[in-house]
Design a protein around this motif. Structure first.
Motif, short mmCIF file in Angstrom:
data_model
loop_
_atom_site.label_atom_id
_atom_site.label_comp_id
_atom_site.label_asym_id
_atom_site.label_seq_id
_atom_site.Cartn_x
_atom_site.Cartn_y
_atom_site.Cartn_z
N ARG A 62 0.58 3.91 -3.04
CA ARG A 62 -0.26 5.08 -2.76
C ARG A 62 0.15 6.30 -3.57
N ARG A 106 -1.10 5.84 -6.93
CA ARG A 106 -2.51 5.40 -6.94
C ARG A 106 -2.67 4.13 -7.79
N ARG A 119 -4.12 0.98 -8.26
CA ARG A 119 -5.25 0.20 -7.75
C ARG A 119 -5.33 -1.18 -8.40
N LEU A 141 -4.32 3.12 5.55
CA LEU A 141 -3.43 3.31 4.40
C LEU A 141 -4.19 3.28 3.07
N ALA A 142 -5.31 2.56 3.04
CA ALA A 142 -6.05 2.39 1.79
C ALA A 142 -7.16 3.40 1.60
N TRP A 156 -8.00 6.59 -1.48
CA TRP A 156 -7.49 6.39 -2.85
C TRP A 156 -7.75 4.98 -3.35
N LEU A 180 0.84 -1.21 0.00
CA LEU A 180 0.00 0.00 0.00
C LEU A 180 0.87 1.26 0.00
N ARG A 181 1.91 1.24 0.82
CA ARG A 181 2.78 2.42 0.84
C ARG A 181 3.48 2.61 -0.50
#
Length: 882
Positions: free
Chosen positions: A769, A772, A774, A796-797, A800, A765-766
């Motif tokens: 992010r 973005r 996905r 964290l999620a 976005w 996730l980091r």
């Protein structure tokens, strides 16, 4: 010259002129305005401001509307108003002043008998002029005197008239209507602010006025059609009226006004009779010969006429408003309609001369370095050998590819005869064919050119560099690094021999060469060499001439970034590529659009599938100009289909566009990744792993794809072994590492190691992010969703990847805040910026001016705290404004 001191005998009866003929009343009558006359307020207001000036001058070419303008204006003035139209019969001072006195009487001016009357048509006495001036100056009311067609008056008359005007003030206001400036001391009146002028440029109709005029004739044009007609006629009043009369007889008036042949029309009859026939034989010959030119100077006119006095003739023609326009710096041009008519007249009067005139013009222009005009005249003369040699010797062949003159040059050489063979003509043919992506024909002409250059002992450095440039383009189109290396060697060898002035004048040549070579190296997978060449082009601004190679280089750099898994950097380069041409108002070359395709692929990575589809749809559908662009389109389309769950269709796109025998390893690996994902989607993990077996060792993305297949097949150890191979690999971006981390997390989750799985998902996730990303989480499968929705991963999620808010993370980046809201119109402009529309198209779509759009764009940039288009779009997406 002072008025004559000789005394003429006075006549008691002024009903006859000095020759004994009766006065013709039509010379003193105010001209009748037709029912289709358009009163233009701006000109009437200008004349109204002349009430304080003793002299008014309205000058312009024949048919400019001078007479009707003044007649309409003076009809509204307080009497007395006198009108005199001069003609060829009024010759000599005595005849002129006799008619002027009669005009004053006809206008209601009471002249005493002691003023006198000229008895001799050839002269007038000083006493008469003195008495007339004294009477007018002492009268109670000011007299307005209009002299129409005053250019027919001689120099001595102007001096006498100046004498009367000076001494009659304030009782006389003189209005002169003429094609040329009168020989009065105009500089004195101008300096004293005692003169009102309306000249030809002000008399010209604007598009709105033209629409209104044509409306009076029952014709209703669109604004665009009116603008086109005014451009062609330069707003010339008689031309507009004659066009309107002719269009009334046409079943499609608007089409007629767009396509009518001026050479055989009532306009031609008017100009030939009123302008050409009034010139001396020398001036007529000059006008006919320079009609083959867009613009000309005296030396060029002398070249075409074989004379040496063109400078004097041109000054006279311009002063007489004979439809010769002064462009400044001793250059002229003909009114476009007059030029069109003269060219037809030239062909009919002197068959065969036109081609010779083009040849002479081309030779002169070549000597004086005016290459674009020289090429046009050389082609018109069908002198293909010299024309092609001029293009090549000037190192201008790269302009066939820059978007500035590409279409013009291609059309220019379209009629080149195949029998003309030389190194220059073969190079031009090769450039023309390669610009159309016709590789086979282009290579054939390149071979012929190479043979010609090898047999030539004169060096021809510019021709050899042009050959190297075209070889590099052929290498790009064929994806041949061997040919590209040969082109680079040839260019390096010849560059020291090319004059520096040519290289300075044509920065597009080295830029195009590096771009073509860089594209070839991208195709070959030599990304480091490609990046060095492409970055050199992208980083050096050469203005509009190098905009196309900069755009293409940025697009290729964006593709390299995407392939290495760096979507954020890929997006920045792709946006820069798209805005590069917009800065100079250039259109995207046919078959290009790599930057937009990269943006589509990045949009898929972010799960923005609708945006990805829009970007693909906006990409030109012409055949891609090189295999790199073709592969880029295949990647974007196939990835989008995969994301939409259409695995079989995605594999079909990849296999069709990138067959297994394709020469680029990364292109094959991209096709294999799509095919492997399609097998996985259809439940065939073993086949998915097999497809990637030969590529996983040196392609990190393929190693991740193979690991995913092994994990799906129940082989976690093999999957982890594959993932270990990318740990030390260079040029591995977040898109690859995020997927690898999620696969490790999935393996830990299957083993029941929830803590490790959560730690690895947090790491993913980091890593995802900032860009973005996905799509990797959607590809991971249902196992990851419960983890994402549970604390602390939810934090964290949130925002976005998952909808909803979360407790702020002190370590997280602060989201941008829009301090000042955008207006509705600014949002409209921002939406179109995100659609990659050029400024001109935004203006047209919103029905506003380009300047208005630019103002809105500046305001949007200020409110979003950015300086460039792609930054504005990115910030707007972060703020949910799009």
């Amino acid at each position: 010259m002072a008025p004559s001191d000789k005394t003429g005998q006075d006549r008691a009866v002024p009903d006859l002129d000095p020759l004994g003929d009766p006065f013709l009343r039509t010379r003193f009558a105010l001209p009748t305005r037709p029912g289709t006359f358009l009163r233009r307020a701006r000109l009437a207001e200008h004349l109204d401001r002349s009430r304080t000036t003793p002299l008014v001058m309205v000058s312009g070419p024949a048919g400019a509307g001078k007479t009707l303008l003044v007649a309409d204006w003076v009809a509204g003035l307080a009497p007395p108003v006198a009108w005199l139209t001069l003609d060829a019969a009024i010759q000599g001072p005595g005849m002129f002043w006799a008619h002027l006195l009669q005009a004053l009487r006809a206008g209601g001016v009471q002249l005493p008998a002691d003023i006198g009357f000229p008895a001799d048509g050839s002269r007038v006495d000083t006493a008469l002029l003195t008495r007339l001036a004294a009477h007018l100056g002492s009268g109670g009311r000011s007299v307005t005197l209009v002299l129409d067609d005053y250019d027919r008056a001689g120099a001595d008359l102007s001096e006498q008239l100046a004498f009367v005007l000076h001494h009659a003030r304030p009782g006389l206001r003189l209005v002169l209507v003429a094609r040329t400036e009168p020989l009065l001391p105009l500089h004195r009146y101008r300096a004293a602010g005692e003169m009102t002028e309306i000249r030809g440029a002000e008399l010209a109709f604007s598009p709105d006025e033209a629409r209104e005029l044509l409306g009076l004739h029952g014709l209703h044009l669109t604004a665009e059609a009116a603008r086109a007609l005014v451009e062609r006629t330069r707003g010339w009043a008689a031309g507009l009226r004659l066009c309107a009369l002719a269009a009334q007889q046409s079943p499609d008036p608007e089409l007629y006004l767009k396509e009518f042949e001026a050479g055989h029309s009532a306009i031609a009859d008017f100009l030939l009779a009123e302008v050409l026939s009034r010139q001396t034989p020398e001036s007529q010959d000059l006008l006919l010969r320079v009609s083959v030119l867009e613009r000309f100077c005296a030396d060029l006119a002398n070249e075409l006429t074989g004379r040496s006095d063109a400078a004097l003739l041109l000054v006279g023609l311009h002063r007489e408003n004979a439809f010769v326009e002064d462009l400044g710096h001793a250059w002229y041009r003909l009114h476009p309609l007059f030029r069109e008519i003269l060219r037809v007249h030239l062909r009919e009067r002197c068959p065969g001369l036109e081609q010779e005139l083009h040849r002479r013009a081309a030779r002169w222009l070549r000597r004086f370095g005016a290459l674009p005009e020289m090429l046009a005249h050389g082609a018109a003369a069908q002198d293909w050998e010299n024309t092609a040699r001029a293009l090549v010797d000037d190192l201008a062949i790269g302009q066939l590819f820059t978007g500035l003159r590409s279409h013009d040059l291609t059309e220019l050489f379209a009629g080149m005869e195949p029998a003309t063979t030389s190194a220059a003509t073969e190079l031009v043919r090769a450039a023309r064919d390669l610009a159309r992506h016709d590789l086979d024909r282009g290579l054939a002409h390149l071979r012929h050119a190479e043979e010609q250059l090898a047999a030539d002992d004169h060096g021809q450095a510019a021709a050899r560099l042009s050959h190297a440039l075209l070889e590099a383009l052929a290498a790009r189109l064929s994806g041949s690094p061997t040919r590209a290396e040969k082109a680079v060697r040839a260019a390096r060898e010849v560059l020291p021999e090319v004059p520096e002035r040519l290289l300075d004048h044509h920065p597009e040549v080295p830029a195009l060469l590096l771009t073509h070579v860089g594209s070839t190296w991208v195709w070959a997978g030599r990304f480091d060499e490609a990046r060095a060449a492409l970055a050199e082009v992208a980083g050096n601004s050469g203005g509009a001439p190098t905009a196309v190679p900069r755009q293409e280089s940025l697009g290729h750099l964006a593709l390299i970034d995407y392939l290495e898994g760096r979507p954020g950097r890929a997006e920045r380069n792709a946006f820069a590529a798209l805005t590069e041409l917009d800065r100079f108002g250039l259109r995207e070359p046919s078959g290009s659009g790599l930057g937009r395709l990269v943006l589509a692929a990045v949009a898929v990575e972010r799960g923005e599938l609708r945006r990805a589809q829009e970007l693909i749809d906006q990409t030109p559908r012409a055949a891609p100009q090189d295999p790199v662009t073709a592969a880029g389109r295949s990647i974007a389309v196939a990835r989008l289909l995969l994301a939409r769950g259409r695995a079989r269709a995605a594999a079909a796109v990849a296999e069709e566009a990138l067959p297994t025998d394709v020469g680029s390893r990364w292109a094959r690996s991209q096709a294999a990744l799509v095919t492997s994902a399609a097998h996985l989607a259809e439940g065939r993990p073993d086949k998915a792993a097999e497809v990637l077996r030969d590529m996983a060792d040196d392609q990190p993305a393929c190693a991740v794809g193979a690991a995913r297949a092994h994990l799906a097949a129940g082989n976690p150890l093999e999957a982890l072994r594959m993932l270990d191979t990318i740990g030390a690999a260079e040029h591995v971006g977040p898109a690859v590492r995020v997927r690898a981390t999620l696969l490790r997390a999935q393996a830990a989750h299957r083993k029941g190691d929830g803590a490790t799985a959560r730690r690895l998902v947090a790491e993913a996730l980091r890593g995802a992010r900032r860009d973005r990303l996905r799509q990797p989480f959607r590809e991971a499968g249902p196992w990851v969703e419960p983890l994402l929705k549970a604390p602390p991963l939810q934090q964290l999620a949130a925002g976005w990847l998952l909808p909803g808010a979360a407790t702020p993370d002190p370590a997280a980046e602060l989201a941008p805040v829009l301090v000042e809201p955008l207006s509705g119109r600014e949002r409209d402009v921002l939406t179109r910026l995100a659609q990659l529309m050029p400024t001109e198209e935004i203006a047209e779509d919103l029905c506003v001016s380009v300047n208005t759009v630019k103002t809105h764009i500046k305001s949007v940039y200020r409110k979003l705290a950015v300086n460039r288009r792609h930054d504005a779009v990115r910030r707007a997406r972060e703020l949910d404004l799009l």
